[in-house]
Write an enzyme that holds these catalytic residues in place. Sequence first.
Site, short mmCIF file in Angstrom:
data_model
loop_
_atom_site.label_atom_id
_atom_site.label_comp_id
_atom_site.label_asym_id
_atom_site.label_seq_id
_atom_site.Cartn_x
_atom_site.Cartn_y
_atom_site.Cartn_z
N TYR A 74 4.61 45.97 48.39
CA TYR A 74 4.45 44.60 48.87
C TYR A 74 3.01 45.01 49.22
O TYR A 74 2.02 43.78 49.53
CB TYR A 74 5.29 43.99 50.00
CG TYR A 74 5.28 42.62 49.53
CD1 TYR A 74 5.40 41.59 49.30
CD2 TYR A 74 4.93 41.76 51.48
CE1 TYR A 74 5.57 40.72 49.50
CE2 TYR A 74 5.22 40.89 51.98
CZ TYR A 74 5.66 39.95 50.76
OH TYR A 74 4.30 38.19 50.43
N LYS A 96 0.44 38.71 54.57
CA LYS A 96 1.42 37.49 55.14
C LYS A 96 1.17 38.28 57.31
O LYS A 96 1.62 37.62 58.36
CB LYS A 96 3.11 38.16 55.30
CG LYS A 96 2.93 37.87 53.92
CD LYS A 96 3.13 35.99 53.82
CE LYS A 96 3.31 35.80 52.37
NZ LYS A 96 2.63 34.47 51.79
P1 NAD Z 1 5.85 30.04 42.70
O1 NAD Z 1 4.97 30.84 41.97
O2 NAD Z 1 6.08 28.99 42.50
O3 NAD Z 1 4.48 29.86 44.27
C1 NAD Z 1 3.65 30.17 44.91
C2 NAD Z 1 2.49 29.05 44.31
O4 NAD Z 1 0.70 29.01 44.92
C3 NAD Z 1 1.88 29.05 42.89
O5 NAD Z 1 1.80 27.07 42.84
C4 NAD Z 1 0.46 28.75 42.68
O6 NAD Z 1 -0.23 27.78 42.10
C5 NAD Z 1 0.26 28.13 45.02
N1 NAD Z 1 -1.33 29.21 44.21
C6 NAD Z 1 -1.88 30.37 44.80
N2 NAD Z 1 -3.13 30.61 44.91
C7 NAD Z 1 -3.77 29.12 44.66
C8 NAD Z 1 -4.96 28.26 45.01
N3 NAD Z 1 -5.58 29.96 45.09
N4 NAD Z 1 -4.95 27.14 45.13
C9 NAD Z 1 -3.93 26.60 45.40
N5 NAD Z 1 -2.74 27.21 45.30
C10 NAD Z 1 -2.63 28.29 44.79
O7 NAD Z 1 5.71 31.22 44.07
P2 NAD Z 1 6.61 31.45 45.64
O8 NAD Z 1 7.79 32.42 45.28
O9 NAD Z 1 7.29 29.89 45.40
O10 NAD Z 1 5.65 31.33 46.66
C11 NAD Z 1 5.14 30.39 47.44
C12 NAD Z 1 5.34 30.75 48.89
O11 NAD Z 1 7.11 31.89 49.63
C13 NAD Z 1 4.11 32.30 48.44
O12 NAD Z 1 3.85 31.96 50.10
C14 NAD Z 1 5.11 33.35 48.68
O13 NAD Z 1 4.82 34.46 49.21
C15 NAD Z 1 6.25 33.05 49.65
N6 NAD Z 1 7.43 33.99 49.58
C16 NAD Z 1 8.23 34.00 48.77
C17 NAD Z 1 9.53 35.01 48.43
C18 NAD Z 1 9.88 35.09 46.92
O14 NAD Z 1 10.63 36.59 46.80
N7 NAD Z 1 9.35 34.24 46.51
C19 NAD Z 1 9.97 35.47 49.53
C20 NAD Z 1 9.17 34.99 51.10
C21 NAD Z 1 8.14 34.32 50.96
#
Ligand code: NAD
Length: 256
Positions: free
Chosen positions: A156, A163
């Site tokens: 990570y 984060k």
């Molecule tokens: P995802 O890929 O579906 O969503 C990520 C989003 O970020 C996308 O819609 C992308 O377009 C957007 N993005 C990236 N760069 C950008 C920019 N410059 N301007 C505007 N938008 C931008 O993935 P996700 O897993 O749904 O991620 C959403 C959040 O949840 C993130 O912060 C991720 O770190 C967090 N998260 C994810 C997990 C997991 O395991 N999937 C766990 C905990 C937290």
Amino acid sequence: MSPMEGKVAAIFGIANKRSIAYGIAESLRESGVQLALNYQNERMGASLDKLAENLGNPWRQECDVTDEEAVKEFFAAIRKEFGGLDYLIHSVAFAKREELGGEYVDTSWEGYALAQQVSAYSLLTLCKYATPLMTGRDGSVIAMTYLGAEKVVTNYNVMGVAKAALEASVRYLANDLGPKGIRVNAVSAGPIRTLSASGVSDFIKLLDFVAEKSPLRRNVSTSDVGSAARFLLSEDARGITGQTIYVDNGFSIMGI
Ligand code: NAD
């Protein structure tokens, strides 16, 4: 009638149906919240168009969170369209694939800065332009985070450090915005198979390990996160601010 009926939520981060932001959007829509969505670029906009009907064809506008002018225009357009804002959801992160594997010590400055800019600093930019629209409306902000901010999670790396900055930012923003009646919290979700997550090396192994070790013996879904997010945004959570709330089936309580 739901107490959230007619409230307005700006949701950043729907890429597709697997996105955590999509689960949050569905949950808020069930409660009658009006949605305003961003999409990162034209390609993401086309993909969002295909999902829009499932979400009641909500208002949406292109907005790259690293482009301050675009953020400013996004919230100016929301003011025009809805007259104000109640909720802000930050569900956006990015790091280069090559930085999400191997050793943290090999992280480049460019990779480090990019992860911080997109994944942590953007929360400040969004709050700067979103929160003036929340005046007199008991606004609530949430940002999505992960356990890798606090503990070492293999691969990570740079995103864990981004984060950590995001979670600290949540606390500082909660202190800034509390006197204006605005709450700011983070939701620390367990791992979910999404587009972003696929960039982390050996992510599938992590999913299996977490399902096996979590007290509830399963992985979380975007709907689990959506429900918790809705609670944190709602009036029911009026005494909660500056916190990181785990929605991880209890994995984070485990020692060995
Ligand atoms: P995802 O890929 O579906 O969503 C990520 C989003 O970020 C996308 O819609 C992308 O377009 C957007 N993005 C990236 N760069 C950008 C920019 N410059 N301007 C505007 N938008 C931008 O993935 P996700 O897993 O749904 O991620 C959403 C959040 O949840 C993130 O912060 C991720 O770190 C967090 N998260 C994810 C997990 C997991 O395991 N999937 C766990 C905990 C937290």
